[in-house]
Scaffold this active site. Sequence first.
Site, mmCIF file in Angstrom:
data_model
loop_
_atom_site.group_PDB
_atom_site.id
_atom_site.type_symbol
_atom_site.label_atom_id
_atom_site.label_comp_id
_atom_site.label_asym_id
_atom_site.label_seq_id
_atom_site.Cartn_x
_atom_site.Cartn_y
_atom_site.Cartn_z
ATOM 1 N N GLY A 1 16.843 -0.950 18.408
ATOM 2 C CA GLY A 1 15.432 -1.259 18.604
ATOM 3 C C GLY A 1 15.223 -2.753 18.671
ATOM 4 N N GLN B 1 10.723 -10.658 18.375
ATOM 5 C CA GLN B 1 12.140 -11.027 18.215
ATOM 6 C C GLN B 1 12.677 -11.785 19.423
ATOM 7 O OE1 GLN B 1 13.310 -6.846 16.889
ATOM 8 N NE2 GLN B 1 14.713 -8.118 15.707
ATOM 9 N N CYS C 1 18.924 -5.516 11.002
ATOM 10 C CA CYS C 1 17.974 -6.035 11.984
ATOM 11 C C CYS C 1 18.693 -7.086 12.814
ATOM 12 C CB CYS C 1 16.785 -6.658 11.249
ATOM 13 S SG CYS C 1 15.549 -7.374 12.344
ATOM 14 N N LEU C 2 18.467 -7.075 14.115
ATOM 15 C CA LEU C 2 19.114 -8.062 14.987
ATOM 16 C C LEU C 2 18.691 -9.494 14.642
ATOM 17 C CD1 LEU C 2 18.950 -6.213 18.435
ATOM 18 C CD2 LEU C 2 20.923 -6.453 16.902
ATOM 19 N N HIS D 1 10.450 0.512 11.433
ATOM 20 C CA HIS D 1 11.055 -0.828 11.419
ATOM 21 C C HIS D 1 10.488 -1.702 12.548
ATOM 22 C CE1 HIS D 1 14.841 -3.450 10.981
ATOM 23 N NE2 HIS D 1 14.232 -3.916 12.052
ATOM 24 N N GLU D 2 10.460 -1.154 13.770
ATOM 25 C CA GLU D 2 10.024 -1.962 14.916
ATOM 26 C C GLU D 2 8.515 -2.223 14.888
ATOM 27 O OE1 GLU D 2 12.301 -3.457 16.371
ATOM 28 O OE2 GLU D 2 13.932 -2.153 15.706
ATOM 29 N N HIS E 1 7.620 -5.109 12.716
ATOM 30 C CA HIS E 1 7.817 -6.433 13.332
ATOM 31 C C HIS E 1 6.529 -6.926 13.986
ATOM 32 C CE1 HIS E 1 12.036 -7.572 12.978
ATOM 33 N NE2 HIS E 1 12.455 -6.379 13.380
HETATM 34 NI NI NI Z 1 14.382 -5.649 13.202
#
Ligand code: NI
Length: 154
Positions: free
Chosen positions: A46, A51, A88-89, A130-131, A134
């Site tokens: 995701g 991000q 998380c990226l 999670h997304e 953000h």
């Molecule tokens: Ni994330």
Amino acid sequence: MAIRNIVKEGDETLTKVCRPVDKFDAKLAVLLEDMAETMRSANGVGLAAPQVGILRRVVVIDVGEGLIELVNPVIIEKKGEQECVEGCLSCPGEYGTTKRPAKVKVRAQDRNGKFFEMSGEELLATAFCHELDHLDGILFKKHVIRMLEPDELQ
Ligand code: NI
């Protein structure tokens, strides 16, 4: 399509509340395509627009069941609870256990502005939570019960 730079924890972009998308135009389509390519090249499941430095309510998810594009998503139903391991990226190499709803339903718009609803369980439910967090400047660490030690990572 292009791979965009992923913003890392510590950058204030990740703490901001994103604005809704109001133009469903070619620029949005390019953003969605770039986000999908960026997510895949980083082996993520995701990615949210902040991000890649864009403060708009746009998310892409792929938990192995095909690409999901969510524009202006909102959670409209949550059921149950599950324990997850999340990363998380934007926080490379860091993982923690979290508690999330077991089943989540979202309402969102597609790239053309058409509304739809979608339900997810297990990893997809976690990814929705999670997304979407953000988009409100929240990282998964806010939900972490315990961060994993390096020797617990496979
Ligand atoms: Ni994330």
